[in-house]
Design a protein around this motif. Structure first.
Motif, PDB file in Angstrom:
ATOM      1  N   ILE A  13       4.561  15.502   7.783  1.00 31.75           N
ATOM      2  CA  ILE A  13       3.654  16.497   8.382  1.00 31.75           C
ATOM      3  C   ILE A  13       2.742  15.861   9.429  1.00 31.75           C
ATOM      4  CG2 ILE A  13       1.823  16.350   6.638  1.00 31.75           C
ATOM      5  CD1 ILE A  13       1.501  19.344   6.883  1.00 31.75           C
ATOM      6  N   SER A  31       3.525  13.448  11.349  1.00 29.30           N
ATOM      7  CA  SER A  31       4.337  13.182  12.533  1.00 29.30           C
ATOM      8  C   SER A  31       4.653  14.480  13.275  1.00 29.30           C
ATOM      9  CB  SER A  31       5.661  12.507  12.162  1.00 29.30           C
ATOM     10  OG  SER A  31       5.445  11.351  11.404  1.00 29.30           O
ATOM     11  N   PHE A  32       4.920  15.530  12.527  1.00 30.21           N
ATOM     12  CA  PHE A  32       5.328  16.780  13.168  1.00 30.21           C
ATOM     13  C   PHE A  32       4.141  17.573  13.714  1.00 30.21           C
ATOM     14  CE2 PHE A  32       6.306  21.410  12.631  1.00 30.21           C
ATOM     15  CZ  PHE A  32       7.151  21.512  13.719  1.00 30.21           C
ATOM     16  N   ASP A  33       3.132  17.742  12.919  1.00 33.87           N
ATOM     17  CA  ASP A  33       2.034  18.611  13.321  1.00 33.87           C
ATOM     18  C   ASP A  33       0.719  18.058  12.773  1.00 33.87           C
ATOM     19  OD1 ASP A  33       0.342  20.659  13.982  1.00 33.87           O
ATOM     20  OD2 ASP A  33       1.640  22.252  13.244  1.00 33.87           O
ATOM     21  N   PRO A  81      -1.425  26.768  14.965  1.00 33.88           N
ATOM     22  CA  PRO A  81      -1.716  26.175  16.276  1.00 33.88           C
ATOM     23  C   PRO A  81      -0.917  26.840  17.390  1.00 33.88           C
ATOM     24  CG  PRO A  81      -0.909  24.520  14.697  1.00 33.88           C
ATOM     25  CD  PRO A  81      -0.666  25.857  14.111  1.00 33.88           C
ATOM     26  N   SER A 103       2.067  23.009  20.728  1.00 33.04           N
ATOM     27  CA  SER A 103       1.366  21.816  20.257  1.00 33.04           C
ATOM     28  C   SER A 103       2.244  20.895  19.409  1.00 33.04           C
ATOM     29  CB  SER A 103       0.125  22.213  19.469  1.00 33.04           C
ATOM     30  OG  SER A 103       0.508  22.865  18.278  1.00 33.04           O
ATOM     31  N   VAL A 104       3.459  21.317  19.081  1.00 29.86           N
ATOM     32  CA  VAL A 104       4.313  20.428  18.289  1.00 29.86           C
ATOM     33  C   VAL A 104       5.627  20.166  19.008  1.00 29.86           C
ATOM     34  CG1 VAL A 104       3.348  21.307  16.140  1.00 29.86           C
ATOM     35  CG2 VAL A 104       5.503  22.225  16.980  1.00 29.86           C
ATOM     36  N   ASP A 105       6.337  19.146  18.543  1.00 33.90           N
ATOM     37  CA  ASP A 105       7.618  18.769  19.117  1.00 33.90           C
ATOM     38  C   ASP A 105       8.727  19.502  18.362  1.00 33.90           C
ATOM     39  OD1 ASP A 105       9.895  17.574  19.997  1.00 33.90           O
ATOM     40  OD2 ASP A 105       9.539  15.657  18.996  1.00 33.90           O
ATOM     41  N   PHE A 133      11.824  17.883  16.515  1.00 35.23           N
ATOM     42  CA  PHE A 133      11.658  17.121  15.274  1.00 35.23           C
ATOM     43  C   PHE A 133      12.803  17.451  14.308  1.00 35.23           C
ATOM     44  CE2 PHE A 133       9.699  15.829  11.298  1.00 35.23           C
ATOM     45  CZ  PHE A 133       8.929  14.741  11.675  1.00 35.23           C
ATOM     46  N   MET A 141       5.702  23.059   4.779  1.00 31.61           N
ATOM     47  CA  MET A 141       4.571  22.197   5.137  1.00 31.61           C
ATOM     48  C   MET A 141       3.227  22.893   4.931  1.00 31.61           C
ATOM     49  SD  MET A 141       5.744  20.214   8.552  1.00 31.61           S
ATOM     50  CE  MET A 141       7.342  19.420   8.650  1.00 31.61           C
ATOM     51  N   TYR A 164       1.673  21.808   1.708  1.00 31.96           N
ATOM     52  CA  TYR A 164       1.447  20.395   1.397  1.00 31.96           C
ATOM     53  C   TYR A 164       0.036  20.119   0.881  1.00 31.96           C
ATOM     54  CZ  TYR A 164       5.868  18.798   3.439  1.00 31.96           C
ATOM     55  OH  TYR A 164       7.185  18.569   3.709  1.00 31.96           O
ATOM     56  N   PHE A 198       6.032  29.772  12.485  1.00 32.28           N
ATOM     57  CA  PHE A 198       4.624  29.365  12.371  1.00 32.28           C
ATOM     58  C   PHE A 198       3.814  30.381  11.552  1.00 32.28           C
ATOM     59  CE2 PHE A 198       2.987  26.103  15.691  1.00 32.28           C
ATOM     60  CZ  PHE A 198       3.724  25.134  15.067  1.00 32.28           C
ATOM     61  N   ARG A 252       4.614  30.109   7.971  1.00 34.74           N
ATOM     62  CA  ARG A 252       3.957  28.951   7.378  1.00 34.74           C
ATOM     63  C   ARG A 252       2.520  29.299   6.981  1.00 34.74           C
ATOM     64  NH1 ARG A 252       3.461  23.574  10.882  1.00 34.74           N
ATOM     65  NH2 ARG A 252       1.832  24.782  11.880  1.00 34.74           N
TER      66      ARG A 252
END
Ligand SMILES: Nc1ncnc2c1ncn2[C@@H]1O[C@H](COP(=O)(O)OP(=O)(O)OP(=O)(O)O)[C@@H](O)[C@H]1O
Ligand SMILES: [Mg+2]
Lengths: 295, 254
Positions: free
Chosen positions: A166, A168-170, B80, B84-86, B89, B99, B102, B148, B151
Motif C-alpha cells: 500500500i 508503494s501503490f498509494d 484521492p 495520484s497513483v501509478d 502497479f 487496501m 488495511y 477507488f 475502496r
C-alpha cells in the motif's frame, strides 16, 4: 563444498536479495536511489573501518545502514528546500561518495580497502576468508553475511507485505489509514543499504545496481501480480548469477561483470518475448487488436 | 440539533514559501454532502490533504467529532485524485479495494477471506464485480474511478473525502457514483467532494464551499450558490456562457 560451488552460492545469494529488494525499488520509483546508496555506503564502510579498525561484517552493516539513512535523509531535506529531487540525489550521493574516496585514499588507503575493490568487487577471493558457524561448519564470511541479510530482507518483506504494497501503490491512502509511510521509507532505505553492503564484497558498488534494478525490471514485464513479480525477480537474480559464473569461466573474465551482463541478457530476452509488453507479441498480434489496444 | 462532524479553524498551509491556504474556517454538519468548488490551483486538494494530516499545516486547527484526526481516522475515508497513483502497479481491482481495509486489519496479518468478501461486495455495489481480477491498468478511467469509490465504501467510514470522483467519467459512471453518494448521505454519512462541474452542483449537493486560497462562501446550496459567489471565487479565470438562469460556466484555466 568446492571452491566454485561457494562462488556460485554467494553470487546466487546476491542475486536473490537484490532481486527481491529491486522489486520495491522499481515499484516505488526509487531506482535512482539505489544508485545513490550503492555509492554512499562506501562512506559508511570506511567510517566503520576507521572506528573499529577492522573489516568485519557487522561493523560494515552498521556503517552501511548509517550511510543509507543519511543519504535518504539528506535527499529528503534538500528536496524539501526546493531543490529538485533528482538534483538533490546527485548532489548528496556524489558528495558523500567523494568524502568516502578521500578518506580511503588518505587514512586507511593501504590497508584492506581499496577503491577498485569497492567499486568492482572480487568474488573470486571470497572463499578464502572463512568463519566457523556452529552446526554448519566453515563458511566464507561474505557468504554468511549475505545469508543473514537475505533472511532479514525476507523477514521484513513477509512481515510487512501489505504495508509495502500500500505504501508503494498509494502513499496518501496509506497515510490516511494511519500507516507510518515515512517510517517505511526509511526502513526500506535501510534494507537497500544492508543488501548493498552485503553484496559489496562480491559484486562491488557499481554492479550491485545492475543486480538491484535489472532482474526486477524484467520481472515487471512478465506479470501483473506483485507476489509473482517477487518470485520472478529473485529467480532472475539467481539465474543471472549462475549464467554469469558460466560466462566468466567460459571467457575467463570477471565474474561480477558477467553477472551484470547476464541480467542485461535476461532483460533483453524479456523485452523480446514478454507476453504483454514484448516486441514479438506486439508484432504478431493482429492489426485490429493492436489498434483496439492502443485506442 | 445536528452535530458538527468537521471543525476547521483558521487553517493555513503552504508549499515552501507559497501560501496556498489562508485562514480557512468552516464547519460541516453530519449527514450533509458538500461540494468544494474553486478554480484549478485553488488549493482544494491541499485543503483535504491538510485536514487529513497528509500535508503539514502552518496554523490553525482541524477536528473531527471534536477530536483530532489521529483518534478519528478509523472513521474517515479518503478517495484521492485518480492521477495520484501509478495504475501500472502489478495488482488487480479486488486487491486495490482490499487496501481500504488495511488500517483495520492490523500489523503482521494478511487480509482474511472475510476482508476479501467485504471488498468484493463493495465492487459489486459499484457494478465492478466482473472486473475484480482484472489488472488495474486494463481498466478504463471511469472503471478506475469506480474501483477507488469501491475502496472507500469498503472502508465503511462515517466521513468521506473525495477528490474529483467525477472527473473524466461518462454519464453512466457519474450516475452510479452519485447514487452511491446519495445512499451514503441517506445512511447518515457525511461526504465532502471536490467538484468541477458547476452546472450539476445544485442537483448533487446540499452544501457548497467556495474556495480559492481562502473561503469565499460556505453554506446551503440554495443560499450561497449564486452568480456573485461564483464570480468572486473564480475571479478573472472564468467566463459566462449565459443560458438564462442556468449556471453554465467555463473555467478558462482548465
Ligand atoms: N507538491 C507541490 N509542490 C509545490 N506546489 C504545489 C504542490 N502541490 C500543489 N501545489 C500548488 O499549490 C496550489 C494548490 O494546489 P492544489 O492541488 O491544492 O489545487 P486544486 O484546487 O486541487 O487544483 P485542481 O483543480 O487542479 O486539482 C497550486 O498553486 C499548486 O501549484
Ligand atoms: Mg486537486
Amino acid at each position: 563444498m568446492s571452491y566454485s560451488m561457494w562462488i556460485i552460492l554467494t553470487a546466487s545469494l546476491v542475486g536473490l536479495s537484490c532481486g527481491l529488494i529491486g522489486v520495491f525499488l522499481i515499484l516505488r520509483k526509487q531506482a535512482m536511489m539505489a544508485d545513490g546508496i550503492s555509492h554512499t555506503v562506501l562512506l559508511g564502510i570506511v567510517l566503520a573501518y576507521m572506528v573499529t579498525q577492522e573489516v568485519s561484517g557487522p561493523a560494515m552493516l552498521i556503517g552501511g545502514i548509517f550511510a543509507g539513512i543519511l543519504t535518504a535523509f539528506l535527499v529528503q531535506t534538500l528536496s524539501s528546500l526546493k531543490v529538485r529531487h533528482d538534483a538533490s540525489l546527485g548532489i548528496v550521493f556524489t558528495s558523500l561518495f567523494a568524502i568516502g574516496v578521500i578518506l580511503i585514499s588518505t587514512s586507511v588507503g593501504n590497508v584492506h580497502l581499496d577503491v577498485k575493490h569497492a567499486l568492482m568487487g572480487e568474488i573470486t577471493f571470497i572463499p578464502f576468508t572463512t568463519m566457523d558457524i556452529p552446526l554448519i561448519g566453515s563458511i566464507p564470511k561474505a557468504t554468511a553475511l549475505l545469508l543473514l541479510v537475505l533472511l532479514v530482507v525476507i523477514f521484513f518483506i513477509v512481515a510487512f507485505y501489505k504495508e509495502w504494497k500500500i505504501t508503494s501503490f498509494d502513499a496518501a491512502l496509506a497515510a490516511s489509514l494511519g500507516i507510518p509511510v515515512i517510517f517505511f521509507h526509511y526502513l526500506f532505505m535501510t534494507l537497500v543499504s544492508v543488501t548493498t553492503v552485503a553484496s559489496f564484497d562480491a559484486v562491488g558498488a557499481i554492479l550491485v545496481v545492475a543486480m538491484l534494478i535489472t532482474p526486477a525490471a524484467a520481472a515487471y514485464l512478465w506479470t501483473d501480480k506483485l507476489i509473482v513479480m517477487l518470485f520472478l525477480s529473485g529467480g532472475f537474480g539467481v539465474l543471472s548469477a549462475i549464467i554469469g559464473y558460466w560466462i566468466a569461466t567460459w571467457l575467463d573474465t570477471s565474474i561480477s561483470g558477467s553477472m551484470a551482463l547476464a541480467t542485461g541478457c535476461i532483460f533483453f530476452v524479456t523485452f523480446l518475448l514478454s507476453p504483454k509488453h514484448g516486441l514479438i507479441s506486439r508484432l504478431v498480434r493482429p492489426a485490429e487488436l493492436r489498434e483496439e489496444q492502443e485506442a | 440539533m445536528v452535530s458538527s462532524v468537521i471543525n476547521v479553524d483558521d487553517l493555513s498551509a503552504s508549499y515552501q514559501k507559497n501560501k496556498v491556504l489562508n485562514d480557512v474556517s468552516f464547519e460541516v454538519k453530519e449527514g450533509t454532502i458538500t461540494a468544494i468548488v474553486g478554480p484549478n490551483g485553488a488549493g482544494k486538494s491541499t485543503l483535504i490533504k491538510t485536514m487529513l494530516g497528509l500535508h503539514p499545516k502552518l496554523t490553525g486547527n482541524v477536528s473531527f467529532w471534536d477530536s483530532p484526526f489521529k483518534t478519528a481516522k478509523k472513521k474517515i475515508g479518503y478517495v484521492p485524485q485518480r492521477g495520484s497513483v501509478d495504475w501500472d502497479f502489478p495488482t488487480d481491482a479486488l486487491d486495490v479495494v482490499t487496501m481500504g481495509l488495511y488500517g483495520k486489519i492490523g500489523w503482521f496479518r494478511i487480509p482474511s477471506k472475510k476482508d476479501k468478501e467485504k471488498a468484493m461486495n463493495a465492487l459489486k455495489k459499484m457494478g465492478m464485480e466482473s472486473y475484480a481480477h482484472r489488472q488495474i491498468s486494463q481498466l478504463s478511467g471511469g472503471q478506475q474511478q469506480r474501483v477507488f469509490l469501491a475502496r472507500a465504501l469498503a472502508q465503511d467510514a462515517e466521513l468521506y473525502f473525495m477528490d474529483e470522483p467525477l472527473a473524466g467519467v461518462d454519464a453512466s459512471t457519474e450516475k452510479a457514483i452519485m447514487t452511491i453518494l446519495k445512499e451514503l448521505k441517506s445512511n447518515g454519512k457525511t461526504v465532502l467532494v471536490v467538484h468541477h462541474d458547476l452546472q450539476t452542483v445544485p442537483e448533487y449537493f446540499d452544501h457548497v464551499l467556495f474556495l480559492n486560497k481562502k473561503v469565499y462562501a460556505h453554506g446551503e446550496t440554495e443560499e450561497v450558490f449564486t452568480k456573485d459567489n461564483i464570480a468572486t471565487t473564480y475571479g478573472g479565470d472564468m467566463q459566462w456562457v449565459g443560458k438564462g438562469d442556468q449556471y453554465v460556466i467555463q473555467s478558462t484555466s482548465h
